[in-house]
Write an enzyme that holds these catalytic residues in place. Structure first.
Site, mmCIF file in Angstrom:
data_model
loop_
_atom_site.group_PDB
_atom_site.id
_atom_site.type_symbol
_atom_site.label_atom_id
_atom_site.label_comp_id
_atom_site.label_asym_id
_atom_site.label_seq_id
_atom_site.Cartn_x
_atom_site.Cartn_y
_atom_site.Cartn_z
ATOM 1 N N GLU A 1 14.454 -20.940 37.532
ATOM 2 C CA GLU A 1 15.596 -20.015 37.491
ATOM 3 C C GLU A 1 16.669 -20.596 36.593
ATOM 4 O OE1 GLU A 1 17.492 -18.901 41.194
ATOM 5 O OE2 GLU A 1 15.562 -18.611 42.170
ATOM 6 N N GLU B 1 14.458 -23.713 46.869
ATOM 7 C CA GLU B 1 15.751 -24.355 47.108
ATOM 8 C C GLU B 1 16.000 -24.761 48.556
ATOM 9 O OE1 GLU B 1 18.851 -21.913 45.500
ATOM 10 O OE2 GLU B 1 18.085 -22.051 43.462
ATOM 11 N N ASN C 1 15.656 -24.975 39.674
ATOM 12 C CA ASN C 1 16.609 -23.891 39.442
ATOM 13 C C ASN C 1 17.931 -24.526 39.050
ATOM 14 O OD1 ASN C 1 14.626 -22.208 40.320
ATOM 15 N ND2 ASN C 1 15.607 -21.646 42.251
ATOM 16 N N HIS D 1 11.491 -17.646 50.155
ATOM 17 C CA HIS D 1 12.783 -17.572 49.477
ATOM 18 C C HIS D 1 13.830 -17.116 50.506
ATOM 19 C CE1 HIS D 1 14.620 -17.191 45.225
ATOM 20 N NE2 HIS D 1 15.627 -17.025 46.063
ATOM 21 N N ARG E 1 7.945 -14.439 38.331
ATOM 22 C CA ARG E 1 8.054 -15.171 39.585
ATOM 23 C C ARG E 1 8.696 -14.265 40.636
ATOM 24 N NH1 ARG E 1 12.636 -19.003 41.419
ATOM 25 N NH2 ARG E 1 11.778 -19.655 43.418
ATOM 26 N N TYR F 1 21.877 -23.902 37.082
ATOM 27 C CA TYR F 1 22.870 -22.958 36.550
ATOM 28 C C TYR F 1 24.095 -23.618 35.923
ATOM 29 C CZ TYR F 1 20.312 -19.298 39.008
ATOM 30 O OH TYR F 1 19.334 -18.428 39.419
HETATM 31 C C1 GAL Z 1 19.620 -19.181 43.389
HETATM 32 C C2 GAL Z 1 18.724 -18.343 44.243
HETATM 33 C C3 GAL Z 1 18.572 -16.941 43.783
HETATM 34 C C4 GAL Z 1 19.811 -16.334 43.172
HETATM 35 C C5 GAL Z 1 20.532 -17.307 42.266
HETATM 36 C C6 GAL Z 1 21.889 -16.857 41.772
HETATM 37 O O1 GAL Z 1 20.171 -20.204 44.144
HETATM 38 O O2 GAL Z 1 17.454 -18.914 44.342
HETATM 39 O O3 GAL Z 1 18.076 -16.203 44.862
HETATM 40 O O4 GAL Z 1 20.601 -15.746 44.099
HETATM 41 O O5 GAL Z 1 20.720 -18.536 42.884
HETATM 42 O O6 GAL Z 1 22.910 -17.160 42.664
#
Ligand code: GAL
Length: 469
Positions: free
Chosen positions: A368, A165, A294, A119, A75, A296
């Site tokens: 992501e 995002e 995405n 992006h 991607r 985390y």
């Molecule tokens: C996401 C973003 C990425 C990368 C990642 C880590 O929000 O799409 O570009 O930076 O976080 O912070």
């Protein structure tokens, strides 16, 4: 052995401004991120991405590294101001050539391109001359740019993501002002989000009308969201966690899947939240062939009495506090990454289950997921055990969610290689390939070697089974 469904997509992800470099080469014009990063004081150490990973010149080497690890999908995003320098009007043939070559190189190595159109790197001319995402006409500008991309690359690209995002664009770009274009406002995020949704809708409509039947591709959007766990089992805290998810993800996903903004937002934001007109709804409702996510980290969420003077403790990452009155917090026991983000694999499972339930179990891709660490290159190796365990535990959580019925069809590690981490410059390393920023040499980290085996086996032996998923 945790085996994944047949045809599960194993990928990695990057974005144009974060890796390409060649910022003013071959006709590329500046984006808002070039301007932001070149403004003193906006990024860590005043870093910018004029060179970044120099992927523009080294993409063949990078594709070879992807092939070495048996990657199924990659991607990346297109820099709008590389293919259309002013964001309107003339197309830059050298920009088209670059992405065309990259796509061919990927396909020649059996890697499927997944292409994000936006992006965050808006052509600067659109910002300066046309007010960027605040201008309702931007939906048409974006659709015209999308048209250029579908027209030139759609014969070979079958997976399109319109926007990456929109929450970040709205809140970090126009609310907190920490990302380009650096504006601080309590109203603009809602206006910008509205235009982002309309722009997404217009691009999708265009694709469906003009290209989809012939090109046979899929198109969707990628949203980001952290998990919100109620701090206590009280009704108020459970409602707060739900409200927080609706302000974060529902803001964008509800109009697309349910045809309107979440009721909690309408009630609390009132007239500051634009109304989706019947034309907007016709454009936006049903405008995604898949759900891109995405993800985390996560936090606790608790209800706050508006009369109490309490602020969020969690990196201001909750949206506009005064509209939500949700207090975020974390448990000091939780392990964190070098972003100070909690490692919460069970939050990933709960979030994708929440999505699946709320939106009718759409085909879902984690576009992501990954982890920043203070990596050290020693004797040609990077022993990033924590990253490997991070990915492993999140994948185990995904596997569990699939068993529970979630229609998860693919997973992309952020990121293929270390890169320019926005306001944090080069201080955070997210890659599964290490980049030496002096020599630009790439080295696969231990996590990349492990991920290669996962791809090969379509699964893995869960080695940290004591971890809660
Ligand atoms: C996401 C973003 C990425 C990368 C990642 C880590 O929000 O799409 O570009 O930076 O976080 O912070």
């Amino acid at each position: 052995m945790l085996k994944f469904p047949k045809d599960f997509i194993w990928g990695t992800a990057t974005s144009s401004y974060q890796i390409e470099g060649a910022a003013t080469e071959d006709g590329r014009a500046w984006s808002i991120w070039d301007a932001h990063a070149h403004t003193p004081g906006r990024t860590y150490n005043n870093a910018h991405a004029d060179v970044a990973c120099d992927h523009y010149h080294r993409f063949r080497e990078d594709v070879q590294l992807m092939a070495d690890m048996g990657l199924k999908a990659y991607r990346f995003s297109i820099s709008w101001s590389r293919v259309q320098p002013d964001g309107q009007g003339d197309v830059n043939p050298k920009g088209i050539q670059f992405y065309s070559d990259l796509i061919d190189e990927l396909l020649a190595h059996g890697i499927t391109p997944w292409v994000t159109l936006y992006h965050w790197d808006l052509p600067l001319a659109i910002q300066m001359e046309r007010d960027g995402w605040l201008n309702p006409e931007i939906a048409d500008m974006f659709a015209q740019y999308a048209d250029i991309c579908f027209g030139h690359f759609g014969d070979r690209v079958k997976h399109w993501i319109t926007l990456n995002e929109p929450w970040v664009v709205s809140i970090l770009g126009f609310g907190e002002g920490v990302f380009a274009p650096g504006r601080k406002s309590k109203n603009e995020p809602y206006l910008v989000a509205h235009q982002l949704l309309r722009a997404h809708g217009k691009a999708v409509l265009l694709y469906r009308k003009k290209y989809q039947a012939v090109q046979n591709g899929k198109i969707g959007i990628t949203n980001n969201c952290d998990w919100r766990e109620p701090l206590t089992n009280s009704r108020a805290d459970r409602d707060a966690a739900q409200r927080s998810l609706e302000f974060f993800l529902g803001w964008f996903a509800d109009p697309i899947y349910l045809g309107d903004y979440p009721q909690a937002m309408k009630d609390r934001v009132g007239a500051r939240l634009p109304t989706l007109t019947p034309e907007d709804i016709a454009l936006i409702h049903g405008s995604s062939d898949f759900f891109g996510l995405n993800h985390y980290t996560g936090s606790y969420a608790a209800d706050v009495d508006p009369n109490e003077n309490i602020r969020n403790e969690v990196y201001g990452n909750g949206g506009i506090f005064e509209d939500q009155y949700v207090q975020l917090s974390t448990d000091p026991q939780w392990k964190t990454t070098s972003m100070n983000w909690a490692i919460l694999p069970w939050g990933c499972r709960k979030l994708i289950e929440w999505i699946s339930q709320r939106y009718g179990n759409p085909p879902l891709y984690i576009t992501e997921n990954g982890c920043a660490l203070d990596d050290q290159l020693e004797k040609g190796e990077v022993k990033d055990t924590v990253r490997k365990e991070y990915i492993e535990s999140y994948l185990a959580a995904c596997h569990q969610a699939i068993e529970n019925g979630v229609n998860l069809k693919g997973y992309f590690v952020w990121s293929f290689m270390d890169n320019f981490e926005w306001a944090l410059g080069y201080s955070k390393r997210f890659g599964i390939h290490y980049v030496d920023y002096d020599t630009l040499e790439r080295t696969p980290k231990h996590s990349a070697l492990w991920y290669r085996e996962v791809i090969k086996n379509n699964g893995f032996e869960f080695s940290i089974s004591h971890t809660q998923i």
